[in-house]
Design a protein around this motif. Sequence first.
Motif: not given
Length: 303
Positions: A223-235
């Motif tokens: 989890v410390v190497n992750g962030m929840a992002m919507c698909k547009i912001h992830h891309a």
Amino acid sequence: MIERFGLDEDVIRAQIMEWLAARTHDGAGAVTWAELRDFTLAGESLPLKDRVKGIWKPSGFSSALSITTTFRPEGAERPYDDGVIDKEILLRYKWNGTDPNEATNRALRAAMDLRAPLIWFVGIAKGLFQPYFPVYVVGEEPEGHQFLVSADAAELGSDSYAEEHIRRYLDVKTRHRLFQGIFRTQVLLAYRQRCAVCNLGHPPLLDAAHIVPDRDEAGIASVVNGMAMCKIHHAAFDSQLLGIRPDLVVQIKADLLLEIDGPMLKYGLQEMHGRSLMSVPTSRSLKPRLDLLEMAWERFKAG
């Protein structure tokens, strides 16, 4: 045929896995203990896992239906030392105790002999489980009091009804590294199922973005190497169009700020520039790790 359901056992296994696939969006989500306990088929109760034991064989079944790896809070020990031999292929799953003839050990051995497809439930939070299916018992190490369980579709060897009807889920499974489903679920839980950048709260539109890519040596599935992002912001993040400063402030690539290309660019990206993240875990142990943020920030600047 199992009389109380009026169905053959392999048909029952296929229907259970079809339900799990639909319930978890083809393995991208988790299921609660209450749902597993209260599952019914043909109007009859059929719990999908045991409340206490890791190996579960329902009444009337010829072999085990599921195995469970318990949830372990940070720093806690599991009652059994299950482990992965190859990160994407084999799991060592401990016997129940040390007696090879104990009932649940015999049930799992029977699954090996019958090549019966199993469900592996991995605890990711209290009362919440990530299912992996189908998995197969492919060997046993008596000296270590453990079985070898395959989490790879290549172990399929027969053309049973169950296998025929779950092949479409195998196609999904083999496109993802083992444990990526767990990573996604844990990240979305930590971020309260909201995009860190824009606060969008619709889980089907959310991803678990790696701060440092998992192909990188430092890209741990934590989890410390992750962030929840919507698909547009992830891309945008993966393309270095959007960066996150180590102080958790969003930055948009300079030349993108000058473009004119409709409301999505303006409101979805340009207006995020200079804003602090809108959703961040409340627990310090789940927040993005500073050194990983710094690595990603340097890559963004270089890009």
